[in-house]
Design a protein around this motif. Structure first.
Motif, PDB file in Angstrom:
ATOM      1  N   ILE A  16       0.844  -1.199   0.000  1.00 54.40           N
ATOM      2  CA  ILE A  16       0.000   0.000   0.000  1.00 54.40           C
ATOM      3  C   ILE A  16       0.878   1.246   0.000  1.00 54.40           C
ATOM      4  N   VAL A  17       1.913   1.239   0.819  1.00 57.66           N
ATOM      5  CA  VAL A  17       2.836   2.375   0.873  1.00 57.66           C
ATOM      6  C   VAL A  17       3.535   2.559  -0.474  1.00 57.66           C
ATOM      7  N   ARG A  21       2.500   6.041  -2.025  1.00 55.63           N
ATOM      8  CA  ARG A  21       3.527   7.080  -1.868  1.00 55.63           C
ATOM      9  C   ARG A  21       4.624   7.033  -2.927  1.00 55.63           C
ATOM     10  N   ASN A  22       4.869   5.854  -3.474  1.00 50.85           N
ATOM     11  CA  ASN A  22       5.987   5.702  -4.409  1.00 50.85           C
ATOM     12  C   ASN A  22       5.538   5.424  -5.844  1.00 50.85           C
ATOM     13  N   ASN A  23       4.221   5.466  -6.064  1.00 51.16           N
ATOM     14  CA  ASN A  23       3.637   5.354  -7.411  1.00 51.16           C
ATOM     15  C   ASN A  23       3.978   4.057  -8.139  1.00 51.16           C
ATOM     16  N   TYR A  24       4.058   2.959  -7.388  1.00 49.83           N
ATOM     17  CA  TYR A  24       4.201   1.660  -8.042  1.00 49.83           C
ATOM     18  C   TYR A  24       2.970   1.409  -8.907  1.00 49.83           C
ATOM     19  N   GLU A  25       3.154   0.722 -10.035  1.00 55.52           N
ATOM     20  CA  GLU A  25       2.018   0.349 -10.878  1.00 55.52           C
ATOM     21  C   GLU A  25       1.322  -0.884 -10.308  1.00 55.52           C
ATOM     22  N   VAL A  26       0.097  -1.087 -10.747  1.00 58.34           N
ATOM     23  CA  VAL A  26      -0.738  -2.183 -10.256  1.00 58.34           C
ATOM     24  C   VAL A  26      -1.198  -3.038 -11.431  1.00 58.34           C
ATOM     25  N   GLN A  27      -1.230  -4.344 -11.215  1.00 58.52           N
ATOM     26  CA  GLN A  27      -1.639  -5.271 -12.265  1.00 58.52           C
ATOM     27  C   GLN A  27      -2.392  -6.437 -11.643  1.00 58.52           C
ATOM     28  N   LEU A  28      -3.424  -6.911 -12.326  1.00 61.11           N
ATOM     29  CA  LEU A  28      -4.177  -8.073 -11.852  1.00 61.11           C
ATOM     30  C   LEU A  28      -3.424  -9.355 -12.165  1.00 61.11           C
ATOM     31  N   SER A  29      -3.509 -10.326 -11.244  1.00 62.95           N
ATOM     32  CA  SER A  29      -2.936 -11.643 -11.519  1.00 62.95           C
ATOM     33  C   SER A  29      -3.859 -12.400 -12.479  1.00 62.95           C
ATOM     34  N   THR A  30      -3.315 -13.409 -13.143  1.00 62.57           N
ATOM     35  CA  THR A  30      -4.106 -14.231 -14.067  1.00 62.57           C
ATOM     36  C   THR A  30      -5.257 -14.915 -13.339  1.00 62.57           C
ATOM     37  N   PRO A  91     -10.661  17.653   0.452  1.00 61.41           N
ATOM     38  CA  PRO A  91     -10.345  16.386  -0.215  1.00 61.41           C
ATOM     39  C   PRO A  91      -9.329  15.569   0.580  1.00 61.41           C
ATOM     40  N   LEU A  92      -9.476  14.266   0.541  1.00 60.08           N
ATOM     41  CA  LEU A  92      -8.469  13.394   1.127  1.00 60.08           C
ATOM     42  C   LEU A  92      -7.146  13.587   0.398  1.00 60.08           C
ATOM     43  N   ASP A  93      -6.044  13.411   1.113  1.00 57.17           N
ATOM     44  CA  ASP A  93      -4.722  13.536   0.505  1.00 57.17           C
ATOM     45  C   ASP A  93      -4.560  12.538  -0.633  1.00 57.17           C
ATOM     46  N   GLU A  94      -3.713  12.901  -1.587  1.00 60.62           N
ATOM     47  CA  GLU A  94      -3.490  12.048  -2.750  1.00 60.62           C
ATOM     48  C   GLU A  94      -3.069  10.636  -2.353  1.00 60.62           C
ATOM     49  N   GLU A  95      -2.185  10.508  -1.373  1.00 61.59           N
ATOM     50  CA  GLU A  95      -1.717   9.174  -0.991  1.00 61.59           C
ATOM     51  C   GLU A  95      -2.854   8.316  -0.446  1.00 61.59           C
ATOM     52  N   ILE A  96      -3.801   8.942   0.229  1.00 58.99           N
ATOM     53  CA  ILE A  96      -4.945   8.184   0.743  1.00 58.99           C
ATOM     54  C   ILE A  96      -5.850   7.765  -0.402  1.00 58.99           C
ATOM     55  N   VAL A  97      -6.103   8.666  -1.341  1.00 58.34           N
ATOM     56  CA  VAL A  97      -6.935   8.335  -2.500  1.00 58.34           C
ATOM     57  C   VAL A  97      -6.332   7.173  -3.274  1.00 58.34           C
ATOM     58  N   ARG A  98      -5.029   7.197  -3.463  1.00 56.56           N
ATOM     59  CA  ARG A  98      -4.366   6.094  -4.158  1.00 56.56           C
ATOM     60  C   ARG A  98      -4.519   4.791  -3.358  1.00 56.56           C
ATOM     61  N   ILE A 204      -6.863   4.900   5.041  1.00 57.56           N
ATOM     62  CA  ILE A 204      -6.375   5.896   6.007  1.00 57.56           C
ATOM     63  C   ILE A 204      -5.660   5.191   7.152  1.00 57.56           C
ATOM     64  N   GLY A 205      -6.304   4.146   7.678  1.00 56.72           N
ATOM     65  CA  GLY A 205      -5.754   3.437   8.833  1.00 56.72           C
ATOM     66  C   GLY A 205      -4.496   2.653   8.515  1.00 56.72           C
ATOM     67  N   ALA A 206      -4.425   2.060   7.324  1.00 57.65           N
ATOM     68  CA  ALA A 206      -3.250   1.267   6.957  1.00 57.65           C
ATOM     69  C   ALA A 206      -2.002   2.143   6.889  1.00 57.65           C
ATOM     70  N   LEU A 207      -2.133   3.317   6.275  1.00 53.56           N
ATOM     71  CA  LEU A 207      -0.993   4.237   6.212  1.00 53.56           C
ATOM     72  C   LEU A 207      -0.628   4.747   7.606  1.00 53.56           C
ATOM     73  N   ALA A 208      -1.646   4.951   8.444  1.00 54.66           N
ATOM     74  CA  ALA A 208      -1.390   5.387   9.823  1.00 54.66           C
ATOM     75  C   ALA A 208      -0.661   4.295  10.611  1.00 54.66           C
ATOM     76  N   VAL A 209      -1.024   3.040  10.399  1.00 54.98           N
ATOM     77  CA  VAL A 209      -0.350   1.930  11.083  1.00 54.98           C
ATOM     78  C   VAL A 209       1.119   1.866  10.676  1.00 54.98           C
ATOM     79  N   TYR A 210       1.368   1.987   9.376  1.00 57.27           N
ATOM     80  CA  TYR A 210       2.746   1.964   8.889  1.00 57.27           C
ATOM     81  C   TYR A 210       3.567   3.065   9.559  1.00 57.27           C
TER      82      TYR A 210
END
Length: 509
Positions: A16-17, A21-30, A91-98, A204-210
């Protein structure tokens, strides 16, 4: 390009981080693609057969007894998104929206939601191309999930609402056109599949936990520096003491302190100067340890939630069954994030008390308010005021949101979690806690200089040098918020923890 593969089952908080925060791309598994297609096939069959299934061929909430025809299915889903877009506030912060977009995509990838593959791919393409919907921070009850904020996310998929694209705020339609992402028209079940879940509170909570994990480590570092500044007694951190009360966080904190303070010439042993220290020094393992145990508990709950199907109804295509349940209810996250907020508030609370011991000459044996020529100079006097203000605010914020509930949808939804409020509060408490720890770090460095640096521990020496490279010893009064902000930036960067861990090994949480 760095990627995170979504299969609905193996997402980690670190992923998630990376995406948020680091703009990794996302892809679905087969495997995920196959599950999504099969789940959708069952939904299409039920629609064609005009079978009465909640949210597919019926209205929502109190309108669950209103049957919707096949002809009206698309209108129903669009109306759902338009009518539910009731969020308010900033608005929620960009990192939260992502984070929200990532978590919703991962939940849909499990194959229990009945969404079309092309609709899910649109959401993923938006994430990868940086189309970030404007999602107002307020308006969710946390059951049935985060309906209002998630609706604002979906608006942009339809070419409605607003989005940020390359730093500019614009209409959703314009953002999608600029990013070359085609808008969509929702069909049966899809609107509900996209908004009926806990992904806003969980992002929101996951980023807060990290961040809380790093804050808990930083709390041990700042406390260790204060121990040195006050010639604190390290005997209380002896492993034997903590093995007879073996709470994991307590044991780990005691280990951390001894390792961070190893070889220090500024700490003392029991009876050397005094028999025992005040609680905020002597009970550090017990106090910090309790917060660490709480953070660990919340992390475990979040790791379950980010790989869960949280919408309604759920499609079990293997047995050709659609079940209307309550996985959208945010109570597991609401209580967890309230717990997280309390844990973080206590880290700030005890940090402020240590700062008070540093600035109070009756308790420290140091110049009043950590400045030479006191009277003409106020030194750290108002730094402690500011810290006290933040911990007082945290005490208000730490009141649990999860104990509240206001019935909605004509009492059909008669208990709600307020989980998104709990997550937002935990994040605000974390921000305050980081500031308080930064103030303590500044105070401890100043006190060490005034005491006379006879040789710091292996870990504290690293932290001291990093801070002193950017922030000099206070000789005369200056604008203190500038120094506080500098120190907070250092803490936020994570450089102190990374550097200490490189020197002495992992700091435990």
């Amino acid at each position: 390009m760095r990627k995170v593969i979504l299969d609905g089952n193996s997402l980690r908080i670190e992923d998630i981080v990376h995406v948020a925060r680091n703009n990794y791309e996302v892809q679905l598994s087969t495997d995920a693609i196959d599950k999504v297609i099969k789940s959708r096939e069952l939904v299409d069959r039920f629609v064609n057969e005009e079978k009465v299934v909640y949210g597919i061929t019926t209205g929502f909430g109190k309108f669950s007894d209103v049957v919707i025809s096949k002809k009206e299915a698309r209108t129903l889903q669009r109306n759902l998104i338009i009518s539910h877009s009731c969020g308010v506030g900033e608005p929620l912060d960009e990192e939260i929206v992502r984070g929200v977009m990532l978590l919703r995509a991962n939940a849909l990838a499990k194959g229990y939601s009945g969404i079309r593959l092309e609709t899910l791919n649109t959401l993923i393409e938006m994430l990868n191309k940086g189309v970030h919907p404007v999602i107002p921070e307020k308006g969710s009850l946390g059951a049935s999930g985060d309906l209002a904020p998630l609706s604002h996310m979906v608006l942009v998929m339809l070419g409605e609402g607003e989005a940020f694209y390359k730093g500019a705020r614009m209409s959703g339609k314009e953002a999608m056109e600029k990013a070359n992402v085609p808008t969509i028209e929702l069909t049966s079940k899809e609107g509900l599949a996209l908004i009926n879940g806990t992904q806003v509170m969980t992002a929101i909570g996951a980023l807060a936990v990290y961040d809380a994990i790093n804050i808990s480590k930083m709390a041990d570092v700042s406390a260790a520096m204060t121990v040195e500044a006050l010639n604190g007694i390290v005997t209380a951190f002896d492993e034997k003491v903590h093995q007879v009360r073996p709470h994991e966080g307590q044991i780990n904190t005691a280990k951390n302190l001894l390792r961070i303070l190893q070889d220090s010439k500024m700490t003392t042993e029991q009876g050397q100067i005094r028999v025992q220290d005040a609680y905020v020094i002597r009970c550090l393992p017990q106090i910090h340890g309790a917060s660490k145990d709480a953070i660990k508990y919340v992390k475990e709950k979040v790791e379950i939630e980010i790989n869960s199907a949280t919408d309604n109804p759920l499609i079990f295509e293997d047995v050709e069954e659609v079940i209307s349940g309550g996985n959208f209810h945010g109570q597991p996250m609401a209580i967890s994030f309230d717990f997280l907020g309390i844990a973080l508030a206590e880290l700030a609370n005890v940090s402020e008390r240590r700062l008070e011991r540093l600035v109070n000459p009756a308790l420290s044996g140091l110049p009043a308010f950590l400045v030479k020529n006191g009277g003409l100079n106020s030194g750290f006097m108002i730094v402690q005021y500011s810290a006290a203000s933040l911990v007082s605010e945290n005490k208000v914020l730490a009141h649990p949101a999860s104990v509240d509930s206001i019935p909605s949808s004509a009492n059909q939804e008669d208990h709600v979690s307020m989980g998104t409020i709990a997550a937002r509060k935990a994040r605000a408490i974390l921000d305050n806690a980081r500031k308080v720890l930064s103030m303590e770090l500044l105070g401890a460095c100043q006190a060490i200089d005034l005491r006379g640096n006879k040789g710091l521990g292996k870990g504290t020496q690293v932290a001291y040098h990093i801070i002193r490279e950017k922030i000099k010893t206070l000789e005369n009064d200056q604008i203190m918020n500038v120094e506080i902000n500098k120190c907070e930036d250092i803490v936020k960067s994570g450089i102190i923890i990374k550097s200490i861990e490189k020197s002495i090994g992992e700091i435990y949480y």
